[in-house]
Design an enzyme around this catalytic site. Structure first.
Site, PDB file in Angstrom:
ATOM      1  N   SER A   1       0.826  -1.205   0.000  1.00 41.24           N
ATOM      2  CA  SER A   1       0.000   0.000   0.000  1.00 41.24           C
ATOM      3  C   SER A   1       0.861   1.257   0.000  1.00 41.24           C
ATOM      4  CB  SER A   1      -0.939   0.013   1.203  1.00 41.24           C
ATOM      5  OG  SER A   1      -0.217   0.338   2.379  1.00 41.24           O
ATOM      6  N   CYS A   2       0.225   2.386  -0.279  1.00 38.89           N
ATOM      7  CA  CYS A   2       0.902   3.687  -0.248  1.00 38.89           C
ATOM      8  C   CYS A   2       1.010   4.235   1.173  1.00 38.89           C
ATOM      9  CB  CYS A   2       0.151   4.686  -1.122  1.00 38.89           C
ATOM     10  SG  CYS A   2       0.394   4.412  -2.876  1.00 38.89           S
ATOM     11  N   ASP A   3       0.789   3.421   2.177  1.00 36.11           N
ATOM     12  CA  ASP A   3       0.859   3.864   3.560  1.00 36.11           C
ATOM     13  C   ASP A   3       2.260   3.610   4.091  1.00 36.11           C
ATOM     14  OD1 ASP A   3       0.638   3.946   6.457  1.00 36.11           O
ATOM     15  OD2 ASP A   3      -1.522   4.025   6.103  1.00 36.11           O
TER      16      ASP A   3
END
Lengths: 391, 391
Positions: free
Chosen positions: A338-340
C-alpha cells in the site's frame, strides 16, 4: 517449484500437515493474496488439545478465524464457542452450534446485542463492570455471568493491556452486585496473555487467580466455573510445547491450585487454528534506496492492512518460504504493497531472504491461520481483502 | 440533543459545515457506527485549495476516501486523481474520470496491474527503483514516469518512513535508465509528510528537491513535471493554515525555487476530505477497573480495527462531541469494542470526557472523512465494517 523451509524448522508434528498445505499451495493459482486453511489440521489440533484438557470445555475463540468451514467442523466435533459479538454468535449458530454451547465472552456489549443474544438462547455472559452487569440484568434477566479479572503477572510473549478485567476487590463486589441484580454469578475468567509458549509460564497467573478464588469462597460465594481463557501458542519460530503436553500441564497446575472445579472453560483461538493456515502471496518489488544501502527492500502483495496486522511493532515473526530458499541470502526490510508509510512489516529486525528474490516470485507465509483474514481491511488503497480458501 | 464542542474550537470556516453535518447526524438514526460525508463540503474545499494552487493540477489521493459520491463530484469539477492500485483506477473510471487524468502513483505495482492500467489508457506512472521501471517498460511501453525521491527533512506532524522514494544519486540514474528503457521520464515526486500544518514547513523539503532538480538539469535532463504530493492538513485540534492561503503559500515557495514548471501535480487527500466527514458512534460501556483508579475507561462502538486505525500510537487526536458536553469532565482512557487488547485509542494521554457519559450515549467524532472507512476491517470480532453515508 521446489519448496524449502526458511529459518527455524517447525516442530516435527507440523511437518506432515505443512506438506499437505504446501503441496496444495504449490500447484494452485491465486490472483490475489490468499489464506489457505486445512480444516483437517484444525480437527487434529482440537483432538490434541482436548486430550490434554480433560473435562474442560474448549470454547473456540471465534475471533481468531470465523471461517464457516472451521466453525462447522468444530461444531461437529462437539466444541463450544467463545463469541465476541452478535455477528460471531450468528456465525456459530449458522455453523450448527447450540446456543447453550456459546458464551458471549466480550466484556463490552451493546444493549441491543445483549437482548438479541438472550432472545436466541445465549445464557452465559462475561462482565467486568457494574454498568455491564446492569445491562445484562435488564436485557438478559437471570443470565449466568462470570467476572473477568486482571492478573498482571503475565509471562506471555504479548501480555495484555489493562483493557479487560477488574481488580480483586472490584471482582468480589461484582459477584455480590450480580446476585443483587438477579443474575447468577458462576465464577471468574482471566487471560494469561497471548502466545504463552510453555505451560509452566501459567504458574504466577494461576497463583494469583487461586488466591482470588479462595477469597471469594471465604466471602461466601459458591463458585462453579473457572474460565482459563486463551494464551495457547502457535509456532512462529520460537520453540513451543506440544499441544497435548501443554494442555495437560496447564490442567495439572489448575487442579493443584483449585482442586476439582465442576466447569472449566478454555478458549484457544490462535493455538487451535494458526498452524492450519498458510498465506500465498508474491513479491511485487525489490529495490535499494541508495547504492550505499546494506539492505534491500522487499515489497509483498500483502501487508499490515490486508491481513498481517499482527506484525504491528514486529510482534509476530512469520516464517516465509520462497522458491529461492537455500540460495544466498541478505538482510531485507519487508513491506506491504500500500501507499501507507506505516505498512512496513519488518524493519527494526530485517529478515534474511534470498538475494535472487524478484518481482513475481511466490512467497508462502506459514502458520497464518489466526488473526489474519478478519483483520484485513475492506479495501484500503483499493486492494481487495485477503481471500480465504478452505481445503 | 444539544450539541456543543468538546476541546478546541474548529477554525471558523468549518463551523457552518460542521453544523450541517451535525444537524443531519443529530436527527438521523444509525444501527451501527457510520461515517457521514458532506459532499458539498468536499467541493468547497476543492475550490479553496484550487484557488491557491493556481495552474497546478489537483490529483485527489483516492486512498483517503474512495466513496463514489466523492469521486463523482470531484470528476465533475475537473479534478485529476492519484490512484494506488488497479482497484482505485477502476473506481475513478466508474466515477467518470478520464484515463489521462489518472496517475498510477504507487511505486509498488503488480505486473498484471501495470498491464491492465496501460490497456485502459493510463499513461503516467510513479517509480523509485530499477525493477519497477523494467516492469513498466515491458508492460506499459513508452509510458511517462516520474521518479519518487526521499527527502528527509520533514517538519510534518507525521514524517514518512523510508518506504517510498530513492536517494539523489539513484534518482538521477533512474532518469537515465527510464530513457534507456524507452520510457519518458518527466520529473520528480516527493512527499513532505502527512499533516504538514503550515505552508512555511515545506521550506526545507522544497530546498532539497530544488537542488536535485538543478542537478538533473545540469546532467542534461529536460524536466517538465513536479509532483509535490500531499501533506495538506486537516483540523484535529491543533491550528492549521486556511486552505487557500496554505496552497498559495506552497505554490509561491515552489515558484521561488523552481521558476515556471509546465506541469505541477498536487495530491491532497486528507486536506480535501477529512473535514467533510463525521463519524456517529456510541458509548458501549464505562467502568473503573478498581476503586483506586483515577481515570475511567470509556469503550466506544468504534475502535482501531473498525475505522479509527490512525489512532495507532495516538497519532491523531480526534475531536469528540457528546450530548453531555459542558458538564463536568474527568480523564478517560478511550478504547474500542473488540476483544483485542491493542484496540485502545487514547491511553498514554487520556481524554477529558463528561463524567455523566454512559452506555448508549451518542458520540460524534469530527473531521473523520479521510483514512477511516477503508482502513476498517472486513469483520474483525464479528463487527461489520464502518458504514458510510454521503449527504
Amino acid at each position: 517449484m521446489t519448496i524449502q523451509f526458511a529459518g527455524a524448522m517447525a516442530p516435527s508434528q507440523s511437518l506432515a500437515v505443512a506438506d499437505r498445505l504446501e503441496s496444495f499451495c504449490a500447484t494452485a493459482e491465486f490472483d490475489r493474496p490468499t489464506l489457505v486453511i486445512d480444516v483437517d489440521r484444525v480437527e487434529s489440533q482440537y483432538h490434541a488439545l482436548k486430550a490434554g484438557l480433560g473435562h474442560a470445555d474448549i470454547h473456540y475463540a471465534v475471533k481468531a478465524n470465523p471461517h464457516p468451514a472451521i466453525l462447522r467442523r468444530l461444531a461437529q466435533l462437539g466444541a463450544h464457542f467463545d463469541a465476541a459479538s452478535r455477528g460471531e454468535i450468528e456465525m456459530c449458530l449458522a455453523a450448527g452450534a447450540m446456543p447453550g454451547d456459546i458464551s458471549y465472552g466480550n466484556t463490552i456489549k451493546r444493549v441491543p446485542d445483549i437482548a438479541w443474544a438472550h432472545a436466541h438462547g445465549i445464557t452465559l455472559f462475561a462482565a467486568d463492570a457494574e454498568e455491564e452487569l446492569e445491562k445484562i440484568a435488564t436485557h438478559a434477566p437471570g443470565a449466568s455471568v462470570y467476572i473477568r479479572v486482571i492478573v498482571e503477572v503475565s509471562m506471555a510473549d504479548w501480555p495484555l493491556t489493562r483493557k479487560f478485567g477488574c481488580d480483586r476487590d472490584t471482582a468480589l463486589k461484582l459477584l455480590d452486585y450480580a446476585k443483587a441484580l438477579g443474575l447468577t454469578p458462576l465464577g471468574f475468567s482471566f487471560h494469561v496473555g497471548s502466545q504463552t509458549r510453555k505451560a509452566e509460564m501459567w504458574s504466577p497467573t494461576l497463583d494469583a487467580v487461586a488466591q482470588l478464588w479462595a477469597d471469594a469462597k471465604d466471602a461466601g460465594h459458591e463458585l462453579t466455573l473457572l474460565n482459563i481463557g486463551g494464551g495457547f501458542p502457535a509456532f512462529y519460530g520460537e520453540e513451543i510445547q506440544a499441544p497435548t503436553d501443554y494442555a495437560a500441564g496447564v490442567m495439572a497446575m489448575v487442579t493443584e491450585r483449585f482442586g476439582h472445579i465442576p466447569r472449566i472453560m478454555a478458549e484457544p483461538g490462535r493455538g487451535l487454528v494458526a498452524e492450519a493456515g498458510m498465506i500465498v502471496a508474491e513479491v511485487v518489488l525489490t529495490s535499494r534506496k541508495s547504492d550505499r544501502d546494506l539492505h534491500r527492500w522487499v515489497y509483498l502483495s500483502i501487508g499490515r492492512f490486508s491481513g498481517l496486522a499482527e506484525t504491528e511493532g514486529e510482534a509476530i515473526r512469520y516464517q516465509f518460504t520462497t522458491s529461492h530458499d537455500g540460495e544466498p541470502t541478505g538482510p531485507c526490510i519487508v513491506a506491504g504493497p500500500s501507499c501507507d508509510s506505516a505498512d512496513v512489516l519488518y524493519e527494526k529486525r530485517p529478515m534474511n531472504l534470498p538475494l535472487a528474490l524478484k518481482a513475481g516470485d511466490r512467497v508462502l507465509i506459514r502458520n497464518t491461520g489466526a488473526y489474519t483474514s478478519t483483520y484485513s481491511s475492506v479495501c484500503f488503497n483499493g486492494f481487495p481483502p485477503l481471500d480465504v480458501v478452505a481445503i
